[in-house]
Motif scaffolding. Structure first.
Motif, short mmCIF file in Angstrom:
data_model
loop_
_atom_site.label_atom_id
_atom_site.label_comp_id
_atom_site.label_asym_id
_atom_site.label_seq_id
_atom_site.Cartn_x
_atom_site.Cartn_y
_atom_site.Cartn_z
N PRO B 125 0.83 -1.21 0.00
CA PRO B 125 0.00 0.00 0.00
C PRO B 125 0.86 1.25 0.00
O PRO B 125 2.03 1.21 0.40
N TYR B 135 -1.42 -6.35 -0.16
CA TYR B 135 -2.56 -6.84 -0.94
C TYR B 135 -2.02 -7.94 -1.85
O TYR B 135 -1.02 -7.75 -2.54
N ARG B 197 -5.57 2.64 -3.43
CA ARG B 197 -6.95 2.52 -2.97
C ARG B 197 -7.56 3.91 -3.05
O ARG B 197 -7.07 4.85 -2.43
N THR B 207 -10.04 -0.91 -4.63
CA THR B 207 -8.65 -1.37 -4.58
C THR B 207 -8.22 -1.59 -6.03
O THR B 207 -8.74 -2.49 -6.69
#
Lengths: 124, 395
Positions: B125, B135, B197, B207
């Protein structure tokens, strides 16, 4: 002229004692655009249910089985000449695969007729 | 005429957007336990549309998830990223610690012999408060085994939060960026293999990865189930966007020379054999601290015994998965994926051959239905990638 069908979606039509064989409109539609097909040689003998030809779309390769027993007397020159579009454009007319001299007429009579095949396809 | 149908056990799961797709096609099939749209207007037109415009794919069968440190980790952002990266690096050979904020890497899960258990995307992220999370998107058919493997490999307390109750949509093609930017202007400036995001209109926080598996520019967008229909309909209302089935997804990735798990990748194949040496960055090669490092290091230094190659048949017969590859009458490998390339209007295949036959230009025989058919070993991809590599227009 009676056209008969197999559960594997081949059609057969008798003309002057010779069987014309192809894949049904339903099969051609399910298959999608044909990108390759392989036909048997003239003179090749087949028993009912033998692998007889191959037809391929981008998605998949499918075997075409001999719907009845006999000997190949002609392969469709359009298909042999790589005009595969004809299988999608006219699967039950100009897109026929082979002509075959039947060795057992009773096999033809036992196949599904148009109405029975229509019902069969509806149930798929 | 028959097609091989895969064995069926449980009835396949319905996609969240099942009704939306069924309004557009009745050609569905079971793939990895999901009832998936295979084809809309036709595989070849869909394939060509994606290469020329933008295709929308429902890939919600895949395994998106978030991996994170315990909520109360109390670490500063860089330390938090280092800590979660160290967990993941136990099972992948890529440099996860070295990911920049917002960066994605493609990598593989490895077994103790250096064989591939799955291929996956891992993203860091960009928000400081989200450091310590990653992720991760794994494959549909492997996801339960992958999550089990992660759980066994990570320290107690590491969170694995499945997100496969959401929808994962892929928008792919040269017009994907223009189409998606109408809804999400910030997406236009994302580079390929980056992740964000973003709050997008009424759709909530999406996302978004600028990535995909077609060889084209595009995005993969994870959206909450209750917002998915609105997002899909908004994308499909753009004349540049059409729905694309799984059939074309496979021909697109094959042309792009990308590996499909279960075909090019399996537990008996190392990333080096799969021509994925680039996923192992320098720090990891030197540290040799990943599963199967001894085998993989030997493949790197001595060369692997087999290699993944491209194959172009000399005639028109497609050579598909499982076709034997022969040279001088001897079997030297096997086709892993093959079919027809709509872009090249010709058959193409990928396969594994003994390393000494892997040089481009080598002529081999593909044993299609038992008959040898000449094919040439070719470099991959078959069709050049069109990824957006840097800021500004163009690739």
């Amino acid at each position: 002229m009676t056209t008969r069908y197999t559960k594997d979606h081949e059609w057969v039509r008798m003309e002057g004692g010779i069987a014309i064989i192809g894949i049904s409109a339903y099969a051609a539609e399910q298959l999608g655009d044909v990108v390759y097909a392989e036909l048997p040689a003239v003179g090749a003998p087949f028993k009912q249910g033998d692998d007889m030809a191959v037809v391929e779309s981008a998605k998949t390769a499918s075997d075409v089985y001999a719907p009845i027993s006999g000997e190949i007397v002609e392969a469709n020159a359009e298909i042999a000449g790589e005009n595969w579009e004809i299988i999608n454009d006219a699967p039950q007319a100009g897109g026929w695969f082979v002509k075959l001299k039947p060795s057992n007429k009773a096999e033809f009579d036992a196949l599904m007729d148009e109405a029975a095949y229509g019902e069969y396809v509806k149930g798929l | 005429m028959t097609e091989a149908t895969p064995p069926k056990n449980l009835p396949p799961k319905k996609l969240v957007l099942d009704a939306l797709w069924r309004a557009r096609t009745n050609k569905f099939g079971d793939f990895a336990g999901y009832d998936m749209p295979l084809q809309f207007e036709g595989l070849i037109p869909e394939h060509n549309w994606t290469r020329a415009h933008a295709g929308l794919f429902d890939v919600s069968h895949m395994g998106p998830c978030f991996i994170g440190l315990p909520k109360d980790h109390g670490l500063a952002p860089e330390a938090a990223h280092a800590a979660i990266a160290a967990q993941v690096e136990r099972i992948v050979p890529s440099d996860i610690a070295g990911l920049k904020p917002g960066q994605i890497r493609y990598t593989t899960l490895l077994n103790a012999l250096g064989g591939v258990l799955d291929d996956l995307m891992i993203a860091r992220p960009s928000e400081p408060e989200a450091q310590g999370d990653l992720y991760v998107v794994v494959n549909a058919g492997c996801k339960h085994a992958d999550w089990d493997y992660m759980g066994r490999s990570f320290d107690p307390g590491i969170r694995i939060v499945r997100a496969d109750d959401r929808c994962l949509l892929a928008l792919q093609g040269p017009e994907a960026a223009d189409a998606f930017s109408l809804l999400c202007p910030a997406a236009a400036d994302m580079n390929f293999m980056t992740y964000a995001r973003l709050e997008v209109g009424t759709f909530g926080r999406l996302t978004i990865s600028r990535s995909g598996y077609t060889g084209e520019d595009g995005y993969e967008i994870l959206v909450k189930a209750d917002q998915a229909q609105g997002l899909a309909e908004a994308l499909l209302s753009d004349v540049r966007v059409k729905p694309i089935g799984l059939g074309a997804r496979d021909t697109l990735r094959l042309e792009a020379g990308l590996c499909l798990y279960g075909h090019e990748l399996d537990p008996g194949t190392s990333p080096i054999e799969a021509d994925l040496a680039w996923i192992i960055q320098k720090r990891r090669r030197e540290a040799k601290d990943f599963p199967g490092a001894m085998h993989i290091t030997r493949h790197l230094t001595d060369g692997p015994p087999k290699k993944r190659v491209g194959l172009k048949p000399k005639d028109r017969a497609p050579a598909r998965d499982g076709v034997e590859i022969h040279k001088d009458g001897r079997m030297i490998g096997m086709v892993s994926s093959g079919g027809f390339s709509p872009t090249l209007n010709a058959p193409i295949s990928m396969g594994y051959v003994e390393a000494k036959f892997a040089a481009p230009g080598t002529i081999v025989d593909l044993m299609v239905r038992g008959q040898p058919r000449a094919a040439e070993v070719t470099p991959l991809p078959f069709v050049p990638h069109q990824y957006r590599r840097s800021k500004g227009k163009g690739s």
